[in-house]
Motif scaffolding. Structure first.
Motif, PDB file in Angstrom:
ATOM      1  N   UNK A  30      28.517  73.162  13.607  1.00  0.00           N
ATOM      2  CA  UNK A  30      28.287  74.593  13.507  1.00  0.00           C
ATOM      3  C   UNK A  30      26.842  74.895  13.184  1.00  0.00           C
ATOM      4  N   UNK A  31      26.432  76.114  13.489  1.00  0.00           N
ATOM      5  CA  UNK A  31      25.067  76.542  13.258  1.00  0.00           C
ATOM      6  C   UNK A  31      24.945  77.239  11.907  1.00  0.00           C
ATOM      7  N   UNK A  32      23.867  76.926  11.196  1.00  0.00           N
ATOM      8  CA  UNK A  32      23.567  77.573   9.916  1.00  0.00           C
ATOM      9  C   UNK A  32      22.712  78.810  10.185  1.00  0.00           C
ATOM     10  N   UNK A  33      23.180  79.958   9.712  1.00  0.00           N
ATOM     11  CA  UNK A  33      22.456  81.215   9.915  1.00  0.00           C
ATOM     12  C   UNK A  33      22.334  81.966   8.599  1.00  0.00           C
ATOM     13  N   UNK A  34      21.255  82.712   8.479  1.00  0.00           N
ATOM     14  CA  UNK A  34      21.044  83.566   7.304  1.00  0.00           C
ATOM     15  C   UNK A  34      20.701  84.967   7.780  1.00  0.00           C
ATOM     16  N   UNK A  35      21.261  85.953   7.112  1.00  0.00           N
ATOM     17  CA  UNK A  35      20.885  87.332   7.329  1.00  0.00           C
ATOM     18  C   UNK A  35      20.461  87.928   5.992  1.00  0.00           C
ATOM     19  N   UNK A  36      19.239  88.440   5.956  1.00  0.00           N
ATOM     20  CA  UNK A  36      18.713  89.107   4.771  1.00  0.00           C
ATOM     21  C   UNK A  36      18.102  90.422   5.219  1.00  0.00           C
ATOM     22  N   UNK A  37      18.625  91.531   4.720  1.00  0.00           N
ATOM     23  CA  UNK A  37      18.168  92.828   5.204  1.00  0.00           C
ATOM     24  C   UNK A  37      18.507  92.975   6.665  1.00  0.00           C
ATOM     25  N   UNK A  38      17.511  93.302   7.457  1.00  0.00           N
ATOM     26  CA  UNK A  38      17.728  93.465   8.898  1.00  0.00           C
ATOM     27  C   UNK A  38      17.309  92.237   9.696  1.00  0.00           C
ATOM     28  N   UNK A  39      16.964  91.159   9.003  1.00  0.00           N
ATOM     29  CA  UNK A  39      16.480  89.965   9.688  1.00  0.00           C
ATOM     30  C   UNK A  39      17.530  88.856   9.671  1.00  0.00           C
ATOM     31  N   UNK A  40      17.508  88.051  10.717  1.00  0.00           N
ATOM     32  CA  UNK A  40      18.363  86.871  10.782  1.00  0.00           C
ATOM     33  C   UNK A  40      17.508  85.662  11.133  1.00  0.00           C
ATOM     34  N   UNK A  41      17.961  84.496  10.693  1.00  0.00           N
ATOM     35  CA  UNK A  41      17.255  83.252  10.993  1.00  0.00           C
ATOM     36  C   UNK A  41      18.285  82.143  11.184  1.00  0.00           C
ATOM     37  N   UNK A  42      17.937  81.182  12.017  1.00  0.00           N
ATOM     38  CA  UNK A  42      18.809  80.050  12.287  1.00  0.00           C
ATOM     39  C   UNK A  42      18.176  78.776  11.763  1.00  0.00           C
ATOM     40  N   UNK A  43      19.040  77.913  11.195  1.00  0.00           N
ATOM     41  CA  UNK A  43      18.533  76.652  10.658  1.00  0.00           C
ATOM     42  C   UNK A  43      18.988  75.444  11.437  1.00  0.00           C
ATOM     43  N   UNK A  44      19.537  75.671  12.628  1.00  0.00           N
ATOM     44  CA  UNK A  44      20.012  74.563  13.429  1.00  0.00           C
ATOM     45  C   UNK A  44      21.455  74.215  13.124  1.00  0.00           C
ATOM     46  N   UNK A  45      21.958  73.158  13.749  1.00  0.00           N
ATOM     47  CA  UNK A  45      23.359  72.776  13.643  1.00  0.00           C
ATOM     48  C   UNK A  45      23.577  71.706  12.591  1.00  0.00           C
ATOM     49  N   UNK A  46      24.780  71.727  11.987  1.00  0.00           N
ATOM     50  CA  UNK A  46      25.196  70.684  11.060  1.00  0.00           C
ATOM     51  C   UNK A  46      26.420  69.975  11.644  1.00  0.00           C
ATOM     52  N   UNK A  47      26.676  68.778  11.161  1.00  0.00           N
ATOM     53  CA  UNK A  47      27.893  68.042  11.498  1.00  0.00           C
ATOM     54  C   UNK A  47      28.861  68.188  10.335  1.00  0.00           C
ATOM     55  N   UNK A  48      30.049  68.702  10.622  1.00  0.00           N
ATOM     56  CA  UNK A  48      31.056  68.919   9.580  1.00  0.00           C
ATOM     57  C   UNK A  48      32.080  67.799   9.658  1.00  0.00           C
ATOM     58  N   UNK A  49      32.309  67.144   8.522  1.00  0.00           N
ATOM     59  CA  UNK A  49      33.280  66.040   8.454  1.00  0.00           C
ATOM     60  C   UNK A  49      34.529  66.558   7.751  1.00  0.00           C
ATOM     61  N   UNK A  50      35.644  66.707   8.459  1.00  0.00           N
ATOM     62  CA  UNK A  50      36.835  67.285   7.835  1.00  0.00           C
ATOM     63  C   UNK A  50      37.503  66.317   6.872  1.00  0.00           C
ATOM     64  N   UNK A  51      38.249  66.887   5.925  1.00  0.00           N
ATOM     65  CA  UNK A  51      39.070  66.102   5.009  1.00  0.00           C
ATOM     66  C   UNK A  51      40.486  66.003   5.572  1.00  0.00           C
ATOM     67  N   UNK A  52      41.061  64.819   5.498  1.00  0.00           N
ATOM     68  CA  UNK A  52      42.404  64.564   6.026  1.00  0.00           C
ATOM     69  C   UNK A  52      43.356  64.314   4.857  1.00  0.00           C
TER      70      UNK A  52
END
Length: 444
Positions: free
Chosen positions: A106-128
């Protein structure tokens, strides 16, 4: 002589005047106002670095960057469009708690005020999580495994049949034998709540907000009656028997519970007036709907899953000619058989739906007349996937991203061993020399 002096004076005057002009110009340059452009501060919202790109649920992710709000609540952080809790904030750093991302990336995103920024993708390891039982030298113990690590919930003879994860809370349902009486229970983070007063078992659990819903059976007046407990308070399921057009309490059980859009769906079976087992279902524990048709032979409902406006029920019904059980999935009451029931016996134990894909777990005795072996299987849109060539069974199923997880057990020649299969590859959980079983699975 006078002429020479005037010439010298004139030359000196010109020189003096030229010097004056030079000084005047120089002074104007030195004293003039020179405008130096002032660079405005950079207020652009940026992500410059992530503390890690491989994450589990509940991990703390540090996001470095610029122009974050120093008020944590004013920064909206999402991972794969799922909101993350912001723990702390400075203008250059945010610390967030990783949510259940729901996908393997998934992609990491931030929204502060009227601005948005992307921090690229992460790998999510699920718990079983797999719930079941593991024998010690004396008897079976209620146990669940998280990523292969065991957590034993009881020292008494016991077993888990179902598991549900909500936030940081782990709920597991099953039974425990105390003073030779088997009683239905559920555990929340290891703390037990006893549900039954008579001999009983809890087979399914679902949590909706602060409400805990459990289904199973309990002996009432000598009959094992389908039971439904909400927050510990139990009711017997009254089933409308269409054969005699009466409401009856029949031998049977509740085997599946599902929460969808704040509605509680439950399914199970009861012994009808002709002595055959018939399926039942209810919504919100009030009026049994009885919309699962059967062919006037034994018919069992073992699990329920709701996707959108569609309800899926997994179970089995007997072949009208041979009488052999056929693994069956009902979608809104319409049956699809997964096994033929001509020379085999099949049972569907669990169902999971993603979009238009329907996944069903179960087992099949492929050669009923010559072999007693059952084999763990799952079906994707009716197409079977055989998980083992040894005696085995599949008891639960979950799909995460493109990965299919199936819980169950397999006989290694000495005993049954709890395990799960990820995309058909087995992962052993139980002891190799003591019986164990995986009875349900959740992946988050």
């Amino acid at each position: 002589m006078k002429t020479m002096n005037r010439s010298i004076l004139t030359t000196a005057a010109y020189a003096a005047f030229a010097l004056y002009l030079s000084v005047l110009v120089s002074c104007k340059k030195d004293n003039g106002i020179t405008v130096t452009p002032i660079t405005p501060p950079d207020t652009t919202l940026r992500i410059s670095a992530l503390s890690t790109t491989t994450l589990h649920y509940g991990d703390t992710l540090t996001i470095e960057g610029s122009n974050f709000s120093v008020t944590a609540a004013n920064n909206t952080v999402t991972i794969n469009d799922v909101a993350a809790t912001v723990q702390s904030a400075t203008a250059a750093e945010l610390k967030v708690i990783v949510p259940a991302v729901g996908a393997t990336g998934g992609e990491v995103k931030i929204k502060t005020g009227n601005q948005t920024a992307s921090g690229g993708n992460i790998t999510y390891v699920p718990d079983v999580y797999v719930a079941g039982s593991q024998n010690n030298a004396a008897h079976a113990l209620a146990i669940y495994w998280k990523n292969g690590a065991a957590d034993t919930l009881s020292t008494e003879e016991s077993a888990l049949t179902s598991i549900c994860i909500t936030g940081n809370d782990v709920y597991a349902a099953g039974s425990e034998r105390i003073n030779n009486l088997q009683l239905a229970n559920y555990w929340k983070n290891g703390v037990k709540t006893t549900l039954g007063t008579g001999a009983s078992v809890a087979n399914a659990i679902a949590v909706n907000g602060n409400n805990v819903h459990v289904g199973g059976w309990e002996v009432v007046n000598g009959f094992d009656i389908p039971r439904y407990w909400k927050n510990g308070t139990g009711i017997s399921v009254n089933v409308n028997d269409p054969i005699i057009s009466q409401t009856v309490l029949g031998n049977g059980s509740c085997y599946g519970i599902c929460v969808s859009a704040n509605n509680i769906y439950a399914v199970g079976y009861y012994r009808n007036s002709q002595g055959r087992f018939s399926p039942w279902e209810f919504i919100n524990g009030i009026i049994p709907a009885n919309t699962i048709p059967n062919n006037d032979k034994h018919c069992f409902a073992n699990a329920v899953f709701v996707s959108g406006s569609d309800e899926y029920v997994a179970g089995s019904q007997n072949n009208a000619t041979t009488g052999l059980a056929m693994a069956t999935i009902w979608k809104d009451g319409t049956a699809t058989t997964l096994t033929a029931g001509t020379a085999s016996v099949g049972v569907a134990t669990a169902v999971f739906v993603v979009g238009n894909d329907v996944y069903v777990a179960g087992y099949e005795q492929e050669d009923y007349y010559h072999s007693g072996l059952t084999f763990a299987k799952y079906w994707k849109n009716g197409v079977p996937v055989k998980l083992s060539t040894a005696s085995s069974a599949a008891t639960g199923i979950a799909v995460f991203g493109n990965d299919v997880y199936v819980s169950g057990w397999e006989n290694n020649g000495t005993c049954k061993v709890a395990k799960y299969w990820k995309n058909g590859v087995p992962v052993n959980l139980g002891n190799a020399v003591l019986n164990s079983a995986g009875n349900a699975i959740v992946v988050r």
